[in-house]
Design an enzyme around this catalytic site. Structure first.
Site, short mmCIF file in Angstrom:
data_model
loop_
_atom_site.label_atom_id
_atom_site.label_comp_id
_atom_site.label_asym_id
_atom_site.label_seq_id
_atom_site.Cartn_x
_atom_site.Cartn_y
_atom_site.Cartn_z
N PHE A 20 0.81 -1.22 0.00
CA PHE A 20 0.00 0.00 0.00
C PHE A 20 0.84 1.26 0.00
CE2 PHE A 20 0.82 0.04 4.53
CZ PHE A 20 0.65 1.35 4.93
N LYS A 21 2.09 1.15 0.43
CA LYS A 21 2.95 2.33 0.46
C LYS A 21 3.15 2.93 -0.93
CE LYS A 21 3.61 1.14 4.78
NZ LYS A 21 4.85 0.92 5.48
N ASP A 22 2.95 2.13 -1.97
CA ASP A 22 3.14 2.61 -3.34
C ASP A 22 2.20 3.77 -3.68
OD1 ASP A 22 5.17 0.82 -4.15
OD2 ASP A 22 3.68 -0.75 -4.53
N THR A 55 7.80 0.18 3.45
CA THR A 55 8.12 1.57 3.10
C THR A 55 9.46 1.67 2.38
OG1 THR A 55 6.81 2.58 4.87
CG2 THR A 55 8.66 3.85 4.05
#
Length: 489
Positions: free
Chosen positions: A111-113, A144
């Site tokens: 999800f950090k993308d 991250t």
């Protein structure tokens, strides 16, 4: 309306959004917040008609006031055009009675993308009218690091140094970081856990001598962690996107409140949801889902934040965190922007390892935030049960949120899936009762039963060369940063 960001610990600090993004953390150790956030009201009808990129520009324009519309459109297009496997960027899938928001279709399968494809663009624009370079220091519990390395690789005038806890990330996460190519980056394992790395990075940001050394080389130190407001605000968008899905698929009617279950350790992902709520997203409750390191569950239950406990290494390493940095921002808003109170809490946390909030504030927080946690064995059970019942495979972090969502028994709840199961193939296969001899053997076996193919970035790891092998102590981090400053220039 005031358009300046302030520190959670000092309301006299005033920065524009570009300045706040470049600085990362305030000189007093506080995090940057915008006092008038709750005065923004997002038009839900417009959101439900826009595509993802249009919503990103629309929502960010309300928060990043000194970026022009043209600058934001350029940043968003550069970040999200042909970089995600799904055309929806963050698609929603119904799994049983739960709506799962899939946030792992980006270039590093986490999800950090969503934020770390956009943050480099925002930073580059913010740097344009300065004559400085920026060196990003990032502590990572797993995801991250790779997302930041990928996003900032060879970006002009920006360097990046990533620190991760040695032997405390998954093999896939390790290989993703250790094989990263690029001329402007460094990756180092540190002896300790994530909290050790994160605390030291924060200390380095506030080190006067180190900052003067960097300034002499025309370099400013900044962050790509969610303590950076430019990393946090892009995550607000996918909360509105999930609401759009529910409305457009007739699951709810416009303005109906919904619930969210969010796996979190650093409180950044769920805080983005809270920001969306302040901006008008109809939310009944957020459920904060934790693993065996359940410091957040205890805080939300008792009002006492206490990091004085054993650190537990789990199969959900991105949540193996005892110091949840972004909780500071929640305290700021829930205390009616009382910066002196927030500073006292953070001083207590630093000096005593704990703090306690007043009962009235706890009641206010509990009216909007629920919580729950499960250990590794229960996480594996959820993975197996979800596959057996729905033929869907969740990674260990997403499984925790899914379980908390089910236990909440809400009419409509969105559970955030934060990583691809292929990032943790051996743990997932173990949960399914399937043996494997290595991470890649597990990844290939998982592909035989998983409805989603192996992401290309993970498949490529089978032949990638390990480049970054150094392991250093926490004390050696400062010297490494100085070395990076000199080489970067």
């Amino acid at each position: 309306m005031n358009n300046f960001y302030v520190s959670t610990r000092d309301k006299q600090v005033h920065l524009t959004s570009k300045e706040a993004i470049l600085k990362g953390i305030s000189d007093d150790g506080g995090l940057f917040v915008w006092p008038d956030l709750a005065d923004v009201k997002i038009d839900l009808n417009r959101v439900c008609q826009n595509n993802y990129k249009e919503n990103a520009v629309y929502i960010l324009s309300k928060l990043l006031h000194d970026f022009t519309k043209e600058e934001l459109e350029q940043c968003v297009n550069n970040a999200y055009t042909d970089t995600f496997a799904s055309k929806d960027i963050t698609p929603v899938r119904k799994v049983g009675d739960i709506y799962v928001l899939e946030l792992f279709h980006g270039p590093t399968s986490a999800f950090k993308d969503v934020a770390l494809t956009l943050l480099p663009q925002l930073m580059s624009v913010a740097l344009e009218k300065t004559d400085q370079k920026a060196l990003i220091l990032t502590a990572t519990s797993g995801d991250t690091g790779k997302a930041a390395l990928n996003g900032f690789k060879d970006v002009k005038n920006i360097g990046i140094e990533v620190f991760y806890p040695d032997q405390k990330v998954s093999q896939m996460q390790y290989r993703q970081m250790a094989s990263q190519t690029g001329n402007n980056l460094k990756v180092l394992a540190i002896k300790g856990n994530f909290d050790d790395a994160q605390s030291k990075v924060k200390e380095l940001f506030l080190d006067k001598d180190l900052n003067e050394f960097a300034a002499e080389h025309n370099v400013m130190l900044t962050s790509a962690n969610s303590i950076n407001i430019g990393r946090l605000v892009p995550q607000i968008v996918y909360y509105f996107e999930s609401y759009k899905y529910l409305v457009n698929h007739d699951v709810i009617k416009m303005n109906d409140p919904v619930c969210f279950s969010v796996p979190t350790g650093n409180f950044g992902d769920v805080l983005a949801g809270y920001y969306a709520y302040l901006m008008g997203l109809p939310v009944k409750k957020f459920y904060v889902a934790s693993n065996a390191n359940h410091v957040l569950t205890d805080f939300l239950t008792t009002g006492i934040y206490d990091r004085n406990r054993d650190f537990i290494q789990t199969i959900s390493p991105s949540m193996d965190i005892l110091i949840s940095s972004n909780l500071e921002r929640l305290l700021y808003y829930m205390s009616n922007q009382d910066t002196e109170f927030v500073k006292q809490c953070m001083d207590d946390l630093n000096q005593k390892g704990k703090y306690q909030i007043p009962a009235q504030m706890l009641e206010k927080i509990q009216s909007l935030f629920g919580c729950g946690y499960i250990d590794d064995e229960a996480t594996k059970q959820v993975i197996k049960e979800t596959y057996d019942s729905n033929s869907v495979i969740l990674d260990p972090h997403s499984a925790i949120a899914y379980k908390v969502a089910k236990d909440a028994c809400e009419d409509v709840i969105v559970s955030l899936a934060t990583a691809s199961p292929y990032k943790f193939p051996q743990d997932v296969l173990d949960a399914l009762g399937i043996g494997s001899t290595s991470e890649f053997d597990a990844m290939n076996k998982l592909a035989e039963i998983c409805s989603d193919p192996i992401p290309g970035n993970l498949a490529a790891l089978q032949t990638s060369k390990i480049i970054h092998k150094d392991v250093i102590s926490v004390k050696e981090m400062e010297e490494s940063v100085k070395d990076m400053v000199e080489k970067f220039v």
